[in-house]
Design a protein around this motif. Structure first.
Motif, PDB file in Angstrom:
ATOM      1  N   ALA A 268      48.594  37.968  30.384  1.00 36.55           N
ATOM      2  CA  ALA A 268      49.081  39.179  31.054  1.00 36.55           C
ATOM      3  C   ALA A 268      48.086  39.655  32.103  1.00 36.55           C
ATOM      4  O   ALA A 268      48.476  40.093  33.193  1.00 36.55           O
ATOM      5  N   TRP A 269      46.787  39.588  31.789  1.00 41.15           N
ATOM      6  CA  TRP A 269      45.768  40.058  32.725  1.00 41.15           C
ATOM      7  C   TRP A 269      45.723  39.192  33.979  1.00 41.15           C
ATOM      8  O   TRP A 269      45.527  39.708  35.084  1.00 41.15           O
ATOM      9  N   LYS A 270      45.896  37.885  33.819  1.00 34.75           N
ATOM     10  CA  LYS A 270      45.846  36.992  34.983  1.00 34.75           C
ATOM     11  C   LYS A 270      46.944  37.326  35.985  1.00 34.75           C
ATOM     12  O   LYS A 270      46.741  37.243  37.200  1.00 34.75           O
ATOM     13  N   LYS A 271      48.109  37.729  35.490  1.00 33.44           N
ATOM     14  CA  LYS A 271      49.217  38.059  36.390  1.00 33.44           C
ATOM     15  C   LYS A 271      48.896  39.275  37.255  1.00 33.44           C
ATOM     16  O   LYS A 271      49.372  39.374  38.390  1.00 33.44           O
ATOM     17  N   ASN A 272      48.107  40.185  36.717  1.00 34.25           N
ATOM     18  CA  ASN A 272      47.875  41.464  37.400  1.00 34.25           C
ATOM     19  C   ASN A 272      46.483  41.597  38.005  1.00 34.25           C
ATOM     20  O   ASN A 272      46.174  42.625  38.610  1.00 34.25           O
ATOM     21  N   ASP A 273      45.626  40.568  37.863  1.00 31.26           N
ATOM     22  CA  ASP A 273      44.225  40.760  38.216  1.00 31.26           C
ATOM     23  C   ASP A 273      44.016  41.001  39.706  1.00 31.26           C
ATOM     24  O   ASP A 273      43.183  41.832  40.089  1.00 31.26           O
ATOM     25  N   ALA A 274      44.739  40.298  40.565  1.00 30.81           N
ATOM     26  CA  ALA A 274      44.547  40.484  42.004  1.00 30.81           C
ATOM     27  C   ALA A 274      44.877  41.921  42.413  1.00 30.81           C
ATOM     28  O   ALA A 274      44.136  42.545  43.191  1.00 30.81           O
ATOM     29  N   ARG A 275      45.971  42.449  41.892  1.00 32.20           N
ATOM     30  CA  ARG A 275      46.332  43.831  42.198  1.00 32.20           C
ATOM     31  C   ARG A 275      45.320  44.801  41.590  1.00 32.20           C
ATOM     32  O   ARG A 275      44.989  45.817  42.204  1.00 32.20           O
ATOM     33  N   TYR A 276      44.833  44.470  40.405  1.00 29.84           N
ATOM     34  CA  TYR A 276      43.824  45.306  39.750  1.00 29.84           C
ATOM     35  C   TYR A 276      42.563  45.389  40.603  1.00 29.84           C
ATOM     36  O   TYR A 276      41.986  46.467  40.770  1.00 29.84           O
ATOM     37  N   VAL A 277      42.134  44.263  41.161  1.00 33.05           N
ATOM     38  CA  VAL A 277      40.945  44.248  42.016  1.00 33.05           C
ATOM     39  C   VAL A 277      41.150  45.150  43.228  1.00 33.05           C
ATOM     40  O   VAL A 277      40.267  45.929  43.604  1.00 33.05           O
ATOM     41  N   GLN A 278      42.316  45.065  43.845  1.00 29.87           N
ATOM     42  CA  GLN A 278      42.607  45.918  44.998  1.00 29.87           C
ATOM     43  C   GLN A 278      42.548  47.397  44.617  1.00 29.87           C
ATOM     44  O   GLN A 278      41.973  48.221  45.344  1.00 29.87           O
ATOM     45  N   ASN A 279      43.155  47.720  43.489  1.00 25.76           N
ATOM     46  CA  ASN A 279      43.153  49.120  43.043  1.00 25.76           C
ATOM     47  C   ASN A 279      41.741  49.613  42.721  1.00 25.76           C
ATOM     48  O   ASN A 279      41.370  50.747  43.058  1.00 25.76           O
ATOM     49  N   ARG A 282      39.847  50.274  45.867  1.00 29.51           N
ATOM     50  CA  ARG A 282      40.323  51.512  46.486  1.00 29.51           C
ATOM     51  C   ARG A 282      39.741  52.731  45.770  1.00 29.51           C
ATOM     52  O   ARG A 282      39.280  53.682  46.407  1.00 29.51           O
ATOM     53  N   MET A 283      39.757  52.705  44.440  1.00 24.42           N
ATOM     54  CA  MET A 283      39.304  53.870  43.670  1.00 24.42           C
ATOM     55  C   MET A 283      37.794  54.051  43.717  1.00 24.42           C
ATOM     56  O   MET A 283      37.300  55.177  43.712  1.00 24.42           O
ATOM     57  N   THR A 284      37.045  52.949  43.764  1.00 24.67           N
ATOM     58  CA  THR A 284      35.594  53.056  43.788  1.00 24.67           C
ATOM     59  C   THR A 284      35.044  53.261  45.192  1.00 24.67           C
ATOM     60  O   THR A 284      33.939  53.794  45.355  1.00 24.67           O
ATOM     61  N   GLY A 285      35.790  52.824  46.203  1.00 23.54           N
ATOM     62  CA  GLY A 285      35.275  52.885  47.565  1.00 23.54           C
ATOM     63  C   GLY A 285      34.183  51.868  47.822  1.00 23.54           C
ATOM     64  O   GLY A 285      33.466  51.952  48.824  1.00 23.54           O
ATOM     65  N   ALA A 286      34.055  50.871  46.958  1.00 21.90           N
ATOM     66  CA  ALA A 286      33.007  49.859  47.087  1.00 21.90           C
ATOM     67  C   ALA A 286      33.457  48.715  47.997  1.00 21.90           C
ATOM     68  O   ALA A 286      34.642  48.383  48.059  1.00 21.90           O
ATOM     69  N   LYS A 287      32.495  48.101  48.705  1.00 18.63           N
ATOM     70  CA  LYS A 287      32.813  46.965  49.569  1.00 18.63           C
ATOM     71  C   LYS A 287      33.252  45.758  48.756  1.00 18.63           C
ATOM     72  O   LYS A 287      34.061  44.945  49.206  1.00 18.63           O
ATOM     73  N   ALA A 288      32.700  45.633  47.561  1.00 20.77           N
ATOM     74  CA  ALA A 288      33.048  44.504  46.691  1.00 20.77           C
ATOM     75  C   ALA A 288      32.804  44.910  45.248  1.00 20.77           C
ATOM     76  O   ALA A 288      31.977  45.780  44.965  1.00 20.77           O
ATOM     77  N   LEU A 289      33.538  44.283  44.331  1.00 14.70           N
ATOM     78  CA  LEU A 289      33.296  44.497  42.909  1.00 14.70           C
ATOM     79  C   LEU A 289      32.198  43.557  42.443  1.00 14.70           C
ATOM     80  O   LEU A 289      31.996  42.481  43.020  1.00 14.70           O
ATOM     81  N   SER A 432      41.554  59.798  38.770  1.00 16.90           N
ATOM     82  CA  SER A 432      41.415  61.246  38.589  1.00 16.90           C
ATOM     83  C   SER A 432      39.987  61.748  38.777  1.00 16.90           C
ATOM     84  O   SER A 432      39.744  62.949  38.709  1.00 16.90           O
ATOM     85  N   ALA A 433      39.018  60.857  38.993  1.00 18.93           N
ATOM     86  CA  ALA A 433      37.617  61.233  39.250  1.00 18.93           C
ATOM     87  C   ALA A 433      36.996  61.997  38.079  1.00 18.93           C
ATOM     88  O   ALA A 433      36.229  62.940  38.285  1.00 18.93           O
ATOM     89  N   ILE A 434      37.305  61.586  36.846  1.00 19.92           N
ATOM     90  CA  ILE A 434      36.653  62.220  35.703  1.00 19.92           C
ATOM     91  C   ILE A 434      35.152  61.940  35.775  1.00 19.92           C
ATOM     92  O   ILE A 434      34.720  60.878  36.214  1.00 19.92           O
ATOM     93  N   HIS A 435      34.360  62.906  35.373  1.00 21.73           N
ATOM     94  CA  HIS A 435      32.896  62.860  35.397  1.00 21.73           C
ATOM     95  C   HIS A 435      32.334  62.882  36.816  1.00 21.73           C
ATOM     96  O   HIS A 435      31.111  62.753  36.986  1.00 21.73           O
ATOM     97  N   SER A 436      33.164  63.010  37.833  1.00 23.69           N
ATOM     98  CA  SER A 436      32.731  62.969  39.228  1.00 23.69           C
ATOM     99  C   SER A 436      33.132  64.258  39.938  1.00 23.69           C
ATOM    100  O   SER A 436      33.947  65.024  39.434  1.00 23.69           O
TER     101      SER A 436
END
Length: 462
Positions: A268-279, A282-289, A432-436
């Motif tokens: 299940a994770w393999k099917k969604n991993d590419a989209r997960y990386v994009q998300n 986006r949420m971290t604002g990092a250039k790379a994971l 939701s930026a919890i702790h931030s």
């Protein structure tokens, strides 16, 4: 007596007509700066506990504000046992919140709730006041519609953010008196695609502070540079070498007990991993994971353990120049642990590794600030099925089964002392930026969450 269906319909209708009042009540609680880690906010924490107690009293519940540990923050317990022979549900939340630093990162004052584009911005909006108030409002609407169809207990603590001892001790001491059919731990949220979730596991926690001591006093870096031990240099090197550039933790035996995910989970994770990386980017604002390249990104955040530095203090940090070699430095380091890892077994290995990495002139002590074991929870039981059906009605979406990367320290105490199935979920969005700074909650999630809890409670009555 009203039927369960008529109660449900009436309570959902009330929730629809009282949306503004429900939001106003959440805003009122969010104005209370209940930061548990700051001694100067203790009275605010106590005020928040009393505020919740007043709401439960208004529903005719038997309410207790229980002081468990001297100098600790109280646990709010509210019981309604008006349906003999019917199922019993315990709902958990916490009224304490994180500090707001850095304050200048907030777009609006953290304890002056503001609405921005359909989102409620305030410290605690997502973690955990939006979540537990959805449960409180669901109970209020059922009470107003004719009465709760099952027996209900609220347990809301004030030390979740500091891994405090009050609620765990209370549960261990009174577990026999707290029997229940289901424990709803309402302290999680939606996945990165906006779907409701149900947790199958929580990561555990080992949270430490490292204190490095070198020379007896701060020294001139010109006169003594080159011969004096420098605690900052040493501590930075130690932390850097606890995890290599590929995200692999270098503590011997750290991974020995890690339970691998099932083949079904991996598929299940393999099917969604590419989209997960994009998300995640986006949420971290990092250039790379970053992290262990041999594992999927979604796998690294749920089923792999981690080690991270969370803060570093040492030397002169004010404006201007002061060239010193400091006498001391400190850092906070946390490890998130996965099923079958034991923080009590990892701690001595961690201490040995820190000792190996330090330099001859610097002594480093390790203090445990907080700890919690990892938790697994089944989802093949009636309460889980009822919640998934409730989510389908309220959110129009199927529920995703996830491993939660964070920790809920008291979950294991509920599991072991009370012995009922855990249902771990919530309504906060993934970004939701919890702790931030700029923590926020999607307001529509709050209202739909109230409806979902109404449907969940009524579903358990059937």
């Amino acid at each position: 007596m009203a039927t369960t269906q008529s109660l449900l319909d009436a309570a959902v209708a009330l929730a629809q007509t009282r949306r503004k009042a429900d939001l106003d009540d959440l805003i009122e609680e969010l104005r209370i700066p209940s930061i548990s880690t700051l001694p100067e906010r203790r009275e605010d924490c106590l005020r928040n506990a009393r505020w919740l107690g007043d709401r439960f009293d208004a529903m005719g519940m038997k309410t207790q504000i229980v002081d468990v540990v001297e100098g600790g923050l109280p646990v709010v317990i509210a019981d309604w046992q008006g349906r003999p022979g019917k199922p019993h549900l315990t709902m958990y939340g916490h009224y304490d919140v994180q500090p707001v630093d850095p304050v200048d990162g907030w777009k609006s004052p953290p304890f002056e709730p503001a609405v921005h584009g359909g989102e409620l911005w305030a410290r605690g909006a997502a973690d955990n006041k939006g979540n537990h108030m959805a449960c409180v409002k669901a109970a209020e609407h059922l009470h107003a519609a004719g009465g709760l169809p099952i027996n209900v207990r609220f347990v809301i603590e004030g030390e979740e953010e500091i891994t405090g001892p009050s609620l765990p001790r209370y549960l261990r001491a009174h577990g026999a008196d707290l029997k229940t059919d289901t424990v709803l731990i309402w302290d999680s949220g939606m996945d990165e695609d906006g779907r409701p979730t149900l947790a199958t596991a929580l990561r555990g926690l080992l949270y430490t502070e490292l204190r490095a001591k070198g020379p007896a006093v701060d020294l001139h870096s010109g006169t003594f540079g080159g011969v004096a031990p420098n605690p900052i240099n040493t501590l930075a090197r130690v932390i850097g070498e606890l995890k290599d550039r590929h995200g692999h933790v270098t503590i011997p035996g750290f991974y020995d007990a890690v339970r691998p995910p099932s083949a079904e989970e991996l598929a299940a994770w393999k099917k969604n991993d590419a989209r997960y990386v994009q998300n995640m980017r986006r949420m971290t604002g990092a250039k790379a994971l970053e992290g262990e390249e041999d594992f999927l990104a979604v796998e690294r955040t749920g089923s792999r353990p981690t080690l991270d530095a969370n803060g570093f203090i040492g030397g002169f940090t004010g404006k201007g120049a002061k060239t010193v070699i400091p006498a001391e430095a400190s850092a906070k380091v946390s490890m998130r642990l996965v099923p079958d890892q034991d923080w009590q077994a990892i701690l001595p290995a961690f201490k040995r590794r820190v000792s190996e990495l330090t330099t001859p002139g610097v002594e480093i002590s390790v203090e445990v600030i907080g700890s919690a074991p990892p938790v697994t929870c089944g989802v093949d039981h009636n309460a889980a099925r009822v919640l998934r059906a409730a989510y389908k009605e309220a959110f129009g979406s199927e529920t995703a089964l996830i491993r939660v990367g964070g920790s809920i320290p008291v979950a294991v105490d509920f599991q072991e002392a009370v012995g009922a199935p855990l249902v771990i979920s919530g309504i906060t969005q993934a970004d939701s930026a919890i702790h931030s700074p700029n923590e926020h909650l999607v307001i529509d999630n709050y209202h739909r969450g109230i409806e979902a809890v109404i449907r969940f409670i009524c579903g358990l009555a059937e």
